[in-house]
Design a protein around this motif. Structure first.
Motif, PDB file in Angstrom:
ATOM      1  N   ASP A   1     -32.677 -20.957   1.891  1.00  0.00           N
ATOM      2  CA  ASP A   1     -32.126 -21.095   3.242  1.00  0.00           C
ATOM      3  C   ASP A   1     -31.945 -22.571   3.564  1.00  0.00           C
ATOM      4  O   ASP A   1     -32.606 -23.438   2.983  1.00  0.00           O
ATOM      5  CB  ASP A   1     -33.031 -20.427   4.290  1.00  0.00           C
ATOM      6  CG  ASP A   1     -32.225 -19.893   5.481  1.00  0.00           C
ATOM      7  OD1 ASP A   1     -32.010 -18.672   5.568  1.00  0.00           O
ATOM      8  OD2 ASP A   1     -31.807 -20.715   6.319  1.00  0.00           O
ATOM      9  N   LEU A   2     -31.086 -22.830   4.534  1.00  0.00           N
ATOM     10  CA  LEU A   2     -30.863 -24.201   5.000  1.00  0.00           C
ATOM     11  C   LEU A   2     -32.170 -24.836   5.431  1.00  0.00           C
ATOM     12  O   LEU A   2     -32.443 -25.984   5.127  1.00  0.00           O
ATOM     13  CB  LEU A   2     -29.955 -24.168   6.236  1.00  0.00           C
ATOM     14  CG  LEU A   2     -28.444 -24.223   6.084  1.00  0.00           C
ATOM     15  CD1 LEU A   2     -27.813 -24.254   7.469  1.00  0.00           C
ATOM     16  CD2 LEU A   2     -28.030 -25.430   5.263  1.00  0.00           C
ATOM     17  N   ASP A   3     -32.947 -24.073   6.157  1.00  0.00           N
ATOM     18  CA  ASP A   3     -34.197 -24.557   6.737  1.00  0.00           C
ATOM     19  C   ASP A   3     -35.344 -24.226   5.776  1.00  0.00           C
ATOM     20  O   ASP A   3     -35.783 -23.078   5.676  1.00  0.00           O
ATOM     21  CB  ASP A   3     -34.383 -23.867   8.106  1.00  0.00           C
ATOM     22  CG  ASP A   3     -35.667 -24.287   8.803  1.00  0.00           C
ATOM     23  OD1 ASP A   3     -36.559 -24.856   8.131  1.00  0.00           O
ATOM     24  OD2 ASP A   3     -35.774 -24.037  10.010  1.00  0.00           O
ATOM     25  N   GLY A   4     -35.803 -25.265   5.062  1.00  0.00           N
ATOM     26  CA  GLY A   4     -36.844 -25.052   4.059  1.00  0.00           C
ATOM     27  C   GLY A   4     -38.146 -24.546   4.651  1.00  0.00           C
ATOM     28  O   GLY A   4     -38.837 -23.724   4.045  1.00  0.00           O
ATOM     29  N   ASP A   5     -38.492 -25.018   5.871  1.00  0.00           N
ATOM     30  CA  ASP A   5     -39.740 -24.558   6.491  1.00  0.00           C
ATOM     31  C   ASP A   5     -39.653 -23.070   6.808  1.00  0.00           C
ATOM     32  O   ASP A   5     -40.603 -22.312   6.587  1.00  0.00           O
ATOM     33  CB  ASP A   5     -40.012 -25.333   7.791  1.00  0.00           C
ATOM     34  CG  ASP A   5     -40.388 -26.784   7.500  1.00  0.00           C
ATOM     35  OD1 ASP A   5     -40.757 -27.069   6.337  1.00  0.00           O
ATOM     36  OD2 ASP A   5     -40.293 -27.613   8.420  1.00  0.00           O
ATOM     37  N   ALA A   6     -38.485 -22.655   7.325  1.00  0.00           N
ATOM     38  CA  ALA A   6     -38.313 -21.233   7.642  1.00  0.00           C
ATOM     39  C   ALA A   6     -38.325 -20.390   6.368  1.00  0.00           C
ATOM     40  O   ALA A   6     -38.888 -19.284   6.340  1.00  0.00           O
ATOM     41  CB  ALA A   6     -37.004 -21.022   8.411  1.00  0.00           C
ATOM     42  N   ALA A   7     -37.727 -20.923   5.299  1.00  0.00           N
ATOM     43  CA  ALA A   7     -37.735 -20.201   4.017  1.00  0.00           C
ATOM     44  C   ALA A   7     -39.173 -20.068   3.510  1.00  0.00           C
ATOM     45  O   ALA A   7     -39.592 -18.996   3.039  1.00  0.00           O
ATOM     46  CB  ALA A   7     -36.870 -20.930   2.995  1.00  0.00           C
TER      47      ALA A   7
END
Ligand code: NAP
Length: 247
Positions: free
Chosen positions: A34-40
């Protein structure tokens, strides 16, 4: 059946998140791009809390070098991916004459070229394995058209065409390629479209034969079938999940 490794793009949110959870529940090792590594990473952690095995990586599907590096990291940490679900997507809307070259290019880059790059990054490994499953997430708007969504619908129509060609080219390698065009699924993307005043949930529910908005899990259930061993004779197909809005 052997343990499979799956890559789910856009897997930190909405439909991709439900697909990641469902694949893990079915025993796959799951990589969330995902674009957002923290969310991934948070999504991967929540899969692991329920007993699955997952990693989350910051991968922008419009960056081919990042896609290739992501696939390489997955291979090292979870094994060679033989399942790919392309759920990363960007919805853009507005009158046709107001579409800028930048908006048009971005819609194609995320929805279509991103799907192309991810498929090209994993297919050689699938060919070597003699087995693979690719599911692209297109959109029910390719059936109906959608006023004010020219760039998005054009990009998603390209995804349907790409899916059909890949099915023809790779069927002999034990690889199936199908597309799910979802319609009216309750996700952050849809809620943003509602906030922009572009979609009215009440009106859309009224024109949906099953009488409710779709859930990301509805799409995940169709995807679970398409990536299964049993679905080996299903390829090049458009499997709508839309509550009967398009038949
Ligand atoms: P969502 O909740 O917004 O999830 C999409 C995910 O993709 C988000 O995490 C998003 O990150 C990520 N993403 C966007 N651009 C990316 C990029 N360049 N690289 C990697 N990840 C990226 O939306 P959704 O409704 O689940 O959508 C999933 C797919 O279904 C999309 O392809 C969408 O077009 C398709 N679809 C949805 C519906 C529906 O009714 N919901 C209908 C038809 C088709 P950010 O949040 O950081 O942007």
């Amino acid at each position: 059946m052997s343990v499979r490794t799956a890559v789910v793009t856009g897997g930190a949110s909405g439909i991709g998140a439900a697909i990641g959870r469902s694949l893990a529940a079915d025993g796959a090792l799951v990589a969330i791009f995902d674009l957002d590594g923290d969310a991934a990473g948070a999504m991967a952690a929540s899969i692991e809390e329920t007993g699955g095995k997952a990693v989350g990586l910051p991968v922008d599907v419009t960056d081919r070098a990042a896609v290739d590096a992501g696939v390489e990291e997955v291979r090292a940490r979870l094994g060679r991916p033989t399942i790919l679900v392309n759920s990363a997507g960007l919805s853009v809307d507005g009158p046709f004459l107001d579409i800028t070259a930048e908006t048009w290019s971005r819609a194609l880059a995320v929805n279509l070229t991103g799907t192309f790059d991810c498929c090209q990054a994993v297919l050689p490994g699938m060919v070597e394995e003699g087995w693979g499953r690719i599911v692209t997430i297109s959109s029910s708007s390719v059936h109906s058209g959608a006023s004010g969504m020219a760039a998005y619908v054009a990009a998603k129509s390209g995804v349907v065409g790409l899916t059909k060609v890949l099915a023809l080219e790779f069927g002999r390698h034990g690889i199936t390629v199908n597309t799910i065009p979802p319609g009216f699924i309750d996700t952050p993307m849809l809620r943003r479209t509602v906030q922009r005043g572009f979609v009215d949930v009440g009106q859309q529910t009224a024109r949906t034969p099953v009488g409710r908005i779709g859930r990301p899990e509805d799409v995940a259930a169709a995807c679970a079938f398409l990536v299964s061993e049993e679905a080996g004779y299903v390829t090049g197909q458009v499997i709508g999940v839309n509550g009967g809005r398009n038949t």
